[in-house]
Scaffold this motif. Structure first.
Motif, PDB file in Angstrom:
ATOM      1  N   ALA A 344       0.777  -1.218   0.090  1.00  0.00           N
ATOM      2  CA  ALA A 344       0.168  -0.093  -0.076  1.00  0.00           C
ATOM      3  C   ALA A 344       0.969   1.175  -0.037  1.00  0.00           C
ATOM      4  CB  ALA A 344      -0.869   0.105   1.224  1.00  0.00           C
ATOM      5  N   HIS A 345       0.471   2.337  -0.318  1.00  0.00           N
ATOM      6  CA  HIS A 345       1.126   3.538  -0.395  1.00  0.00           C
ATOM      7  C   HIS A 345       1.140   4.364   0.801  1.00  0.00           C
ATOM      8  CE1 HIS A 345      -0.384   3.319  -4.798  1.00  0.00           C
ATOM      9  NE2 HIS A 345       0.551   3.853  -5.088  1.00  0.00           N
ATOM     10  N   ALA A 346       0.242   4.223   1.664  1.00  0.00           N
ATOM     11  CA  ALA A 346      -0.024   4.708   2.995  1.00  0.00           C
ATOM     12  C   ALA A 346       0.707   6.132   3.086  1.00  0.00           C
ATOM     13  CB  ALA A 346       0.594   3.694   4.097  1.00  0.00           C
ATOM     14  N   PHE A 400       3.512   9.586  -3.851  1.00  0.00           N
ATOM     15  CA  PHE A 400       3.946   8.052  -4.096  1.00  0.00           C
ATOM     16  C   PHE A 400       3.317   7.474  -5.171  1.00  0.00           C
ATOM     17  CE2 PHE A 400       4.118   8.924   0.980  1.00  0.00           C
ATOM     18  CZ  PHE A 400       5.390   9.342   0.816  1.00  0.00           C
ATOM     19  N   TRP A 519       3.311   2.567  -7.704  1.00  0.00           N
ATOM     20  CA  TRP A 519       3.949   2.923  -6.394  1.00  0.00           C
ATOM     21  C   TRP A 519       5.293   3.237  -6.473  1.00  0.00           C
ATOM     22  CZ3 TRP A 519       7.548   0.818  -3.160  1.00  0.00           C
ATOM     23  CH2 TRP A 519       7.495   0.797  -1.739  1.00  0.00           C
ATOM     24  N   GLN A 632      15.474  13.511  -0.747  1.00  0.00           N
ATOM     25  CA  GLN A 632      14.672  12.542  -2.031  1.00  0.00           C
ATOM     26  C   GLN A 632      15.466  11.245  -1.920  1.00  0.00           C
ATOM     27  OE1 GLN A 632      11.395  12.912  -3.260  1.00  0.00           O
ATOM     28  NE2 GLN A 632      11.705  14.594  -1.468  1.00  0.00           N
ATOM     29  N   GLU A 634      17.414   9.809   0.456  1.00  0.00           N
ATOM     30  CA  GLU A 634      16.982   9.473   2.025  1.00  0.00           C
ATOM     31  C   GLU A 634      15.777   9.028   2.154  1.00  0.00           C
ATOM     32  OE1 GLU A 634      19.431  11.559   4.914  1.00  0.00           O
ATOM     33  OE2 GLU A 634      18.077  10.957   6.465  1.00  0.00           O
ATOM     34  N   GLY A 635      15.012  10.004   1.647  1.00  0.00           N
ATOM     35  CA  GLY A 635      13.440   9.662   1.805  1.00  0.00           C
ATOM     36  C   GLY A 635      13.206   8.575   0.961  1.00  0.00           C
ATOM     37  N   VAL A 638      14.066   5.425   2.906  1.00  0.00           N
ATOM     38  CA  VAL A 638      13.381   4.973   3.971  1.00  0.00           C
ATOM     39  C   VAL A 638      12.296   4.644   3.448  1.00  0.00           C
ATOM     40  CG1 VAL A 638      11.964   5.881   5.831  1.00  0.00           C
ATOM     41  CG2 VAL A 638      14.281   6.752   5.499  1.00  0.00           C
ATOM     42  N   TYR A 639      11.527   4.780   2.166  1.00  0.00           N
ATOM     43  CA  TYR A 639      10.101   4.211   1.963  1.00  0.00           C
ATOM     44  C   TYR A 639      10.429   2.722   1.312  1.00  0.00           C
ATOM     45  CZ  TYR A 639       5.578   4.835  -0.221  1.00  0.00           C
ATOM     46  OH  TYR A 639       4.288   4.563  -0.729  1.00  0.00           O
ATOM     47  N   MET A 666       5.188   1.188  10.038  1.00  0.00           N
ATOM     48  CA  MET A 666       6.065   2.204   9.383  1.00  0.00           C
ATOM     49  C   MET A 666       7.462   2.309  10.269  1.00  0.00           C
ATOM     50  SD  MET A 666       4.259   3.817   7.167  1.00  0.00           S
ATOM     51  CE  MET A 666       3.359   2.463   6.302  1.00  0.00           C
ATOM     52  N   LEU A 667       8.382   2.642   9.237  1.00  0.00           N
ATOM     53  CA  LEU A 667       9.799   2.723  10.008  1.00  0.00           C
ATOM     54  C   LEU A 667       9.805   3.975  10.879  1.00  0.00           C
ATOM     55  CD1 LEU A 667      12.566   1.377   9.492  1.00  0.00           C
ATOM     56  CD2 LEU A 667      12.981   3.735   8.885  1.00  0.00           C
TER      57      LEU A 667
ATOM     58  N   GLN B  95       9.410  17.256   4.408  1.00  0.00           N
ATOM     59  CA  GLN B  95       9.184  17.061   2.667  1.00  0.00           C
ATOM     60  C   GLN B  95       7.854  17.306   2.381  1.00  0.00           C
ATOM     61  OE1 GLN B  95      10.995  13.585   1.129  1.00  0.00           O
ATOM     62  NE2 GLN B  95      12.863  13.960   2.661  1.00  0.00           N
ATOM     63  N   ARG B 132       6.264   9.654   6.781  1.00  0.00           N
ATOM     64  CA  ARG B 132       6.385   8.549   5.697  1.00  0.00           C
ATOM     65  C   ARG B 132       7.590   9.050   4.675  1.00  0.00           C
ATOM     66  NH1 ARG B 132       6.085   3.886   3.898  1.00  0.00           N
ATOM     67  NH2 ARG B 132       4.061   3.173   2.572  1.00  0.00           N
ATOM     68  N   CYS B 133       7.619  10.237   4.361  1.00  0.00           N
ATOM     69  CA  CYS B 133       8.810  11.032   3.869  1.00  0.00           C
ATOM     70  C   CYS B 133      10.201  10.440   4.319  1.00  0.00           C
ATOM     71  CB  CYS B 133       8.707  12.451   3.434  1.00  0.00           C
ATOM     72  SG  CYS B 133       7.046  13.010   2.814  1.00  0.00           S
ATOM     73  N   GLY B 134      10.261  10.077   5.635  1.00  0.00           N
ATOM     74  CA  GLY B 134      11.571   9.679   5.991  1.00  0.00           C
ATOM     75  C   GLY B 134      12.472  10.727   6.327  1.00  0.00           C
ATOM     76  N   TYR B 136      13.288  11.681   9.444  1.00  0.00           N
ATOM     77  CA  TYR B 136      13.861  11.357  10.789  1.00  0.00           C
ATOM     78  C   TYR B 136      15.297  11.943  11.006  1.00  0.00           C
ATOM     79  CZ  TYR B 136       9.885   7.982  10.909  1.00  0.00           C
ATOM     80  OH  TYR B 136       8.739   7.544  10.706  1.00  0.00           O
TER      81      TYR B 136
END
Lengths: 726, 153, 216
Positions: A344-346, A400, A519, A632, A634-635, A638-639, A666-667, B95, B132-134, B136
């Protein structure tokens, strides 16, 4: 007055003086749709002479850049204005953005319509925006030169001012607008030399940050329209299911509930405010038609895919001439099955849309990724012409790929039409989790061979999954035929860069009935996992270092190799790690960017994986805002890491089992690895940055787990049970 | 009618006393900086302060806020000059930005109670808010920066 | 839960006693072995024993009651580490929740950041009673990972049970703390301890009445 000029064969600039004395530069760009590129389907040509990006200079010197692209965190409201500020030669502190209305003028040239996706914004708008900005600058210079009676060439510009050094005269842009608007824009303005860049390539502060730290940034959920009602929809949880019998008496009795509206696949409660709508929804009793495939389950889909991998011929996505011969001659053959689940995108902001449908027109507000399609869908749903639909783009609480979809757009439109008032529909997190268009689950049957010296001689990859374009095609006006490839299903696999001998990539399409969608990083989100892990297996089978094995087979792909080398160097590849830790590497190109990642992990006795550090090296061509690129990358990582560690949507009895963040994890901060991003200096053309950070992390972590434990994970998400110490 | 004080301003709201504070703040008070993310206290986007303590407003009934002072992101500072807001801008944390009100409101409590938080303190204080964008690592950097610049103000 | 209105928030040590309220089966040591070894400093005041000591009966009663202490509803907030657990499989609490000095969490991650004065409707909603919390850091009153015997000795130890000198005192709070009785009204979607509250109290009283001997 309006003047226009041809900037290149198909793009045009217009300069217009508007009320208040501002000078507006409009730009028209040539377009080619993705559908046209991929499937040869022509879309109506974009009408010429319509501007699709605006630069507005006010008498006080402030520059406003109207951005047609949607801001979902990727920084486009900053990067496009940066491009303008550079060639216009203004102080970036005097530049602001404004979100564009839905209009073909703002069409993404790659797509032929307004779409923020495919990591394409900078790639598409860089050259045309520069040219438009340079032309604007030359007009301002010409206006000053004319007033001073000096040759334009003898003038200089800096920070929004024209100078004539010899006569020591200066004029701010804001004083030249009227004169400039009377000039004809130059056909071939001189672009700034890259060595003189003051803004492009420098880390600049995001223009949208201030509104995001004090609560003033407006997302769709924050939109207020006079007379607006709020709705919640009890949606059919069964895939392809419908509303059966509805008992709405109790819902109607809830204070604040104004209307109960039965839609095809759900029942909407429209109320004075959200909580009344939610309570009304909770009071509903609905019997569902469980859809065409009531027994659909994850197990069944896995079996269907495995059967397809073993027995279906499928389509060939890429093939060299003698796979069979190479297979028969291989000294050593490695085989494996890799599995990626539905995801899922969440997005953090659940799907939300505001619609005000009137008799002959409509106005809507939403965080959307495809504004013009929204106008069409709203128009069709509301029964008003698409050109009478005003689309207002808000900030997106995460995109996303999810906000490319139209389901929530249709929800809001139908409800507003039904009650004759503006309606804001807010999905619950559970609606979002169970009503997504999921990343396709993918079964990969892989085999590869080595000769007696450990050199690769063949690679055979069979990809089995749903076709996203089979579902989305009709929206573009076409149908994906059984013999037609949908490269979003296997991209990253059929263009694998390694020279591994004879290669064949097959695609077996299976229509499961599960709605699948784009996704973050699309096909690469799973092909990077299967290919980069299996390459790692092959390296180990050959008795070679995974990095050395990759570099040895990348002779023709220097950008992959360059990213790998930089990541490896910065991560200290080959240097000893504390006991129990392992290092893994992966590289993957997507959307024109080459990203390598090295992960350092440890696995505890219970099998829990801890990712301590991730080193990212990216070659995304010429960079506009390196700080955004770092964010971006890094993000995106994480995704992908969240998905690798936890992400899995499962089905039972034709419905999704996960509901909220307690079962779709979620992380969090306490699991966040240290992360460094290194950018390969490059003058190559722009790659995307929003998505390419996502694909390499799953294989980098899985390869690191192998290095740490000797255990090879071939199915995501990574399960502690598989890694537990016996 | 229920009396409520949000950002030192008095409101009289008609909402049922069991209505989650989140929806009262957003729909009745019209303050939309506090976000809805999950509705079950899993994501923390809805974090506000109740008499100086963090609360997930999506699970806090209105009645629990009666007689107390509610502070939302809008009430943190009149001009975005709280040390954390300044640090957030300096580090360019957000973000998409949707979770950041909750992140900042949580970080405020951390710095109020710990002037020099370690990484472990930041983990313990901030793991309730999902991004959700990370972002942290930037959140971590911004908190440290704000702490160095004097924390609360 | 609301049936008990005498709850007071006097001190955190009371918490430690809740510990007593909840433990697992005799000989049902937690996998992974014992994580703490309570010092057996228990003092049994003979005068409080109402009937002739009957160690076998006391042990049997405690073993039965221990099922409650060790049940998820009780033991989740009595971990050996400083991270509470959740669910019937004792999963570490999401969000990285930690105990804090007073057992009330830390910073913006305190127990009452999410847990209200009452349960909230719906699966996976935070459960609640007034003053939801864990044992404080200086008297952790661990339930997880113990045998019934270890638990029993810990309950009787005034150095570990909040200064309750007698077993009778030690179990008194079981009757008045809403956090104890919450275990039997835990909110939507949660299991309850294997025996009823009444049965549990009957066994605890029998344990005291029979001399409060501890199982091995």
């Amino acid at each position: 007055m309006t003047a226009k000029t041809e900037l290149d064969r198909r793009s045009f600039l217009k300069a217009t003086l508007v009320a208040g004395g501002s000078l507006v530069f409009g730009l028209h760009l040539p377009s080619k749709s993705r559908a046209e590129e991929r499937f040869g389907i022509a879309e109506p040509a974009v009408a010429a002479f319509q501007p699709n990006a605006f630069i507005k200079i006010a008498p006080d010197g402030k520059v406003t850049v109207t951005v047609g692209q949607s801001e979902m965190g990727q920084g486009v409201l900053t990067s496009l204005p940066m491009i303008v500020a550079e060639d216009l030669d203004v102080d970036f502190a005097n530049v602001m953005y404004e979100q564009a209305p839905a209009d073909k003028a703002f069409a993404n040239p790659m797509m032929g319509t307004m779409v923020t996706g495919g990591s394409s914004s900078v790639k598409m708008f860089f050259a045309p925006l520069r040219k438009a900005s340079a032309a604007a600058r030359e007009m301002l210079v010409a206006a000053a030169a004319q007033q001073w009676g000096v040759p334009a060439e003898s003038c200089r510009v800096a920070k929004g001012e024209v100078f004539h050094p010899t006569s020591r005269r200066a004029a701010k842009y804001g004083t030249l607008l009227d004169a400039a608007s009377k000039l004809t824009p130059p056909a071939e303005p001189k672009l700034k030399d890259a060595k003189d860049f003051k803004i492009i390539g420098k880390p600049m502060k995001r223009l949208d940050t201030p509104a995001k730290v004090n609560g003033t940034g407006i997302f769709a959920i924050d939109v207020k329209v006079p007379g607006m009602l709020t709705a919640s929809i009890l949606r059919c949880p069964y895939m392809g299911g419908k509303v059966g019998r509805v008992d709405e008496a109790e819902a109607k009795a809830v204070k604040g509930v104004r209307a109960v509206v039965t839609l095809g696949d759900g029942v909407g409660i429209v109320a004075d405010n959200y909580w009344s709508a939610k309570k009304g929804r909770d009071a509903l009793t609905v019997e569902w038609d469980k859809g065409p495939n009531p027994n659909l389950s994850s197990d069944g889909i896995y079996k269907m895919f495995a059967d397809g991998a073993n027995n279906d011929k499928g389509l060939v996505a890429k093939k060299t001439d003698d796979l069979a011969g190479a297979k028969s001659k291989a000294a050593k053959t490695v085989e494996a099955v890799y599995w990626s689940p539905f995801l899922a995108h969440a997005t953090m902001e659940p799907m939300t849309f505001v619609a005000d449908v009137r008799k002959d027109s409509a106005e809507v507000w939403g965080g959307v990724q495809a504004q013009m399609m929204v106008a069409q869908v709203v128009g069709k749903t509301a029964g008003v012409p698409a050109d009478k639909v005003k689309v207002n783009t808000t900030l997106l609480g995460g995109g996303f790929g999810r906000r490319f979809e139209m389901d929530y757009v249709i929800d809001g439109t139908l409800l507003s039409k039904a009650v004759g008032k503006p309606v804001k529909v807010i999905w619950t997190r559970e609606d979002d989790m169970q009503g997504d268009q999921y990343r396709p689950a993918t079964y990969n049957k892989m085999s590869a061979g080595l000769d007696a010296s450990g050199n690769p001689v063949f690679w055979h990859h069979r990809v089995v999954n749903d076709a996203i374009m089979a579902r989305l095609g009709p929206g573009f006006g076409f149908e994906l035929k059984p013999d037609q490839l949908d490269d979003s299903a296997f991209e990253g696999a059929h263009n694998l860069p390694y020279d591994l001998g004879q290669m064949q990539i097959d695609w077996v399409r299976k229509d499961t009935g599960v709605p699948v969608g784009f996704w973050r990083s699309v096909g690469s989100s799973h092909t990077a996992f299967s290919t980069e892990c299996f390459v790692d297996e092959l390296a180990h089978a050959a008795g070679k270092d995974p990095l050395a094995f990759r570099l040895a087979t990348l002779a023709k792909h220097p950008r992959h190799a360059g990213a790998l080398k930089l990541a490896a160097e910065k991560a200290g590849w080959g240097k000893p790690l504390p006991k129990g830790m392992g290092r893994g590497i992966a590289v993957h190109e997507s959307f024109g960017s080459y990203v390598a990642q090295v992960a350092e992990v440890s696995v505890d006795n219970d099998g829990h994986v801890r990712v301590h550090r991730v080193v990212i090296a990216c070659d995304c061509g010429q960079v506009v805002n390196p700080d955004t690129v770092a964010a971006q990358m890094e993000g995106g990582m994480v995704y992908g890491l969240t998905a690798a560690l936890y992400g899995e949507i499962t089905l039972k009895d034709n419905r999704v089992e996960q509901r909220n963040f307690y079962d779709y994890k979620m992380l969090r901060m306490n699991e966040m690895p240290k992360c460094e991003v290194h950018i390969v200096p490059s003058n190559e053309k722009h790659g995307g940055v929003g998505e390419p950070g996502t694909p390499p992390i799953a294989p980098a972590v899985v390869n690191a787990i192998f290095a740490a434990t000797g255990k090879r994970i071939r199915s995501l998400p990574i399960r502690p049970e598989e890694l537990k110490q016996a | 009618m229920t009396r409520l004080s949000v950002n030192r301003k008095a409101y009289e709201v008609e909402a049922d006393p069991n209505t989650p504070l989140l929806w009262v703040i957003r729909d009745d008070c019209g303050l939309t900086g506090t976000k809805f993310g999950c509705g079950v206290a899993q994501c923390g986007s809805c974090t506000v302060h109740l008499d100086g303590e963090a609360r997930r407003s999506c699970v806090t009934p209105l009645k629990a806020a009666v007689g107390k002072e509610v502070t939302t992101i809008e009430g943190l500072s009149p001009d975005s000059t709280h040390a954390l807001q300044k640090a957030w801008i300096e580090v360019d944390v957000p973000q998409c930005g949707y979770c950041q009100s909750g992140q900042i409101m949580s970080a405020v409590i951390l710095l109020k109670e710990n002037k020099k938080p370690t990484d472990a303190d930041i983990d313990a204080a901030m793991s309730g808010i999902v991004c959700r964008c990370g972002t942290y690592n930037r959140i971590r950097d911004a908190i440290k920066k704000a702490a160095m610049n004097g924390g609360a103000k | 839960m609301k049936r008990n209105s005498t709850f007071s928030n006097r001190n955190a040590l009371k918490l430690a006693l809740i510990a007593i309220a909840c433990f697992a089966l005799a000989g049902f040591a937690w996998k992974g072995g014992v994580t703490i070894e309570p010092v057996d400093g228990s003092v049994v005041n003979e005068q409080t024993i109402e009937t002739a000591p009957n160690p076998a009966a006391a042990m049997a009663a405690f073993n039965e009651a221990a099922k409650v202490f060790f049940s998820a509803r009780c033991a989740n907030c009595h971990p050996a580490s400083d991270v509470p657990t959740q669910g019937d499989n004792f999963t570490p609490h999401a969000q990285g929740v930690t105990r804090g000095k007073e057992g009330k969490g830390v910073y913006g991650m305190k127990c009452n950041t999410c847990h209200q004065d009452q349960n909230l409707e719906g699966d996976h909603m935070p459960p609640g009673v007034p003053n939801w919390h864990m044992p404080p850091a200086d008297q952790k009153m661990v339930f997880q990972g113990l045998t019934a015997g270890q638990l029993c000795r810990q309950l009787k130890n005034p150095k570990m049970n909040g200064g309750r000198k007698t077993p009778k005192e030690a179990i008194h709070h079981l009757e008045e703390d809403p956090l104890v009785t919450w275990a039997w009204t835990p909110g939507d979607g949660r299991s309850v301890p294997p025996i009823s509250y009444e049965e549990f109290m009957k066994q605890m009283n029998a344990w005291v009445a029979n001399g409060a001997a501890c199982p091995e």
